[in-house]
Motif scaffolding. Structure first.
Motif, PDB file in Angstrom:
ATOM      1  N   SER A 273      18.281  32.824 -41.101  1.00  0.00           N
ATOM      2  CA  SER A 273      17.635  32.273 -39.909  1.00  0.00           C
ATOM      3  C   SER A 273      17.901  33.135 -38.677  1.00  0.00           C
ATOM      4  CB  SER A 273      18.090  30.839 -39.671  1.00  0.00           C
ATOM      5  OG  SER A 273      19.457  30.805 -39.335  1.00  0.00           O
ATOM      6  N   PHE A 274      19.095  33.703 -38.579  1.00  0.00           N
ATOM      7  CA  PHE A 274      19.420  34.572 -37.453  1.00  0.00           C
ATOM      8  C   PHE A 274      18.557  35.829 -37.456  1.00  0.00           C
ATOM      9  CE2 PHE A 274      21.993  38.017 -35.597  1.00  0.00           C
ATOM     10  CZ  PHE A 274      22.087  37.534 -34.304  1.00  0.00           C
TER      11      PHE A 274
ATOM     12  N   PHE B  92      15.699  36.269 -38.993  1.00  0.00           N
ATOM     13  CA  PHE B  92      14.312  35.861 -38.780  1.00  0.00           C
ATOM     14  C   PHE B  92      14.027  35.654 -37.291  1.00  0.00           C
ATOM     15  CE2 PHE B  92      11.176  32.447 -38.290  1.00  0.00           C
ATOM     16  CZ  PHE B  92      10.084  33.038 -38.911  1.00  0.00           C
ATOM     17  N   ASN B  93      14.916  34.949 -36.611  1.00  0.00           N
ATOM     18  CA  ASN B  93      14.719  34.685 -35.181  1.00  0.00           C
ATOM     19  C   ASN B  93      14.774  35.964 -34.348  1.00  0.00           C
ATOM     20  OD1 ASN B  93      14.336  31.954 -35.488  1.00  0.00           O
ATOM     21  ND2 ASN B  93      16.510  31.497 -35.301  1.00  0.00           N
ATOM     22  N   ILE B  94      15.697  36.844 -34.666  1.00  0.00           N
ATOM     23  CA  ILE B  94      15.797  38.115 -33.934  1.00  0.00           C
ATOM     24  C   ILE B  94      14.533  38.955 -34.148  1.00  0.00           C
ATOM     25  CG2 ILE B  94      17.053  40.308 -33.826  1.00  0.00           C
ATOM     26  CD1 ILE B  94      18.462  38.043 -32.413  1.00  0.00           C
ATOM     27  N   CYS B  95      14.039  38.988 -35.368  1.00  0.00           N
ATOM     28  CA  CYS B  95      12.814  39.750 -35.645  1.00  0.00           C
ATOM     29  C   CYS B  95      11.617  39.150 -34.915  1.00  0.00           C
ATOM     30  CB  CYS B  95      12.546  39.785 -37.146  1.00  0.00           C
ATOM     31  SG  CYS B  95      13.685  40.830 -38.062  1.00  0.00           S
ATOM     32  N   MET B  96      11.543  37.832 -34.842  1.00  0.00           N
ATOM     33  CA  MET B  96      10.438  37.198 -34.127  1.00  0.00           C
ATOM     34  C   MET B  96      10.527  37.473 -32.628  1.00  0.00           C
ATOM     35  SD  MET B  96       8.412  35.843 -36.280  1.00  0.00           S
ATOM     36  CE  MET B  96       7.407  34.699 -35.379  1.00  0.00           C
ATOM     37  N   VAL B  97      11.737  37.514 -32.087  1.00  0.00           N
ATOM     38  CA  VAL B  97      11.910  37.816 -30.661  1.00  0.00           C
ATOM     39  C   VAL B  97      11.431  39.225 -30.353  1.00  0.00           C
ATOM     40  CG1 VAL B  97      13.685  38.253 -28.909  1.00  0.00           C
ATOM     41  CG2 VAL B  97      13.719  36.140 -30.214  1.00  0.00           C
TER      42      VAL B  97
ATOM     43  N   SER C  46       5.175  37.038 -38.691  1.00  0.00           N
ATOM     44  CA  SER C  46       5.980  36.043 -39.397  1.00  0.00           C
ATOM     45  C   SER C  46       6.347  36.463 -40.824  1.00  0.00           C
ATOM     46  CB  SER C  46       5.232  34.719 -39.428  1.00  0.00           C
ATOM     47  OG  SER C  46       6.000  33.731 -40.043  1.00  0.00           O
TER      48      SER C  46
ATOM     49  N   GLU D  24      10.108  37.143 -42.158  1.00  0.00           N
ATOM     50  CA  GLU D  24      10.641  36.368 -43.281  1.00  0.00           C
ATOM     51  C   GLU D  24      11.235  37.286 -44.349  1.00  0.00           C
ATOM     52  OE1 GLU D  24      11.607  32.870 -45.153  1.00  0.00           O
ATOM     53  OE2 GLU D  24      10.497  32.972 -43.279  1.00  0.00           O
TER      54      GLU D  24
ATOM     55  N   GLY E 103      14.503  38.677 -43.071  1.00  0.00           N
ATOM     56  CA  GLY E 103      15.524  37.633 -43.157  1.00  0.00           C
ATOM     57  C   GLY E 103      16.033  37.452 -44.567  1.00  0.00           C
TER      58      GLY E 103
END
Length: 62
Positions: free
Chosen positions: A21-22, A24-29, A34, A38, A41
């Motif tokens: 999850s970390f 994934f969130n950093i990549c989205m930022v 998506s 994913e 992540g």
């Protein structure tokens, strides 16, 4: 089965999911789409699980 530690597999799963999850969130930022985030992540999850597993088994071998 007298020396089985229930916390080792729980910690392994927790670290793997938190890492996924970390990452994934950093990549989205940083603007990844998506599907790519994913996949990144998932790769991070596998690496974190392998590192943690090898560290746990190395200390148990001694």
């Amino acid at each position: 089965m007298r020396r089985y530690n229930i916390w080792r597999p729980v910690m392994l799963i927790l670290v793997a999911l938190l890492t996924k999850s970390f990452v994934f969130n950093i990549c989205m930022v940083f603007g990844m789409d998506s599907a790519s985030a994913e996949n990144a992540g998932f790769i991070g999850m596998i690496v974190a699980a392998l590192v943690m597993y090898t560290r746990m088994t190395k200390s148990r071998r001694k």
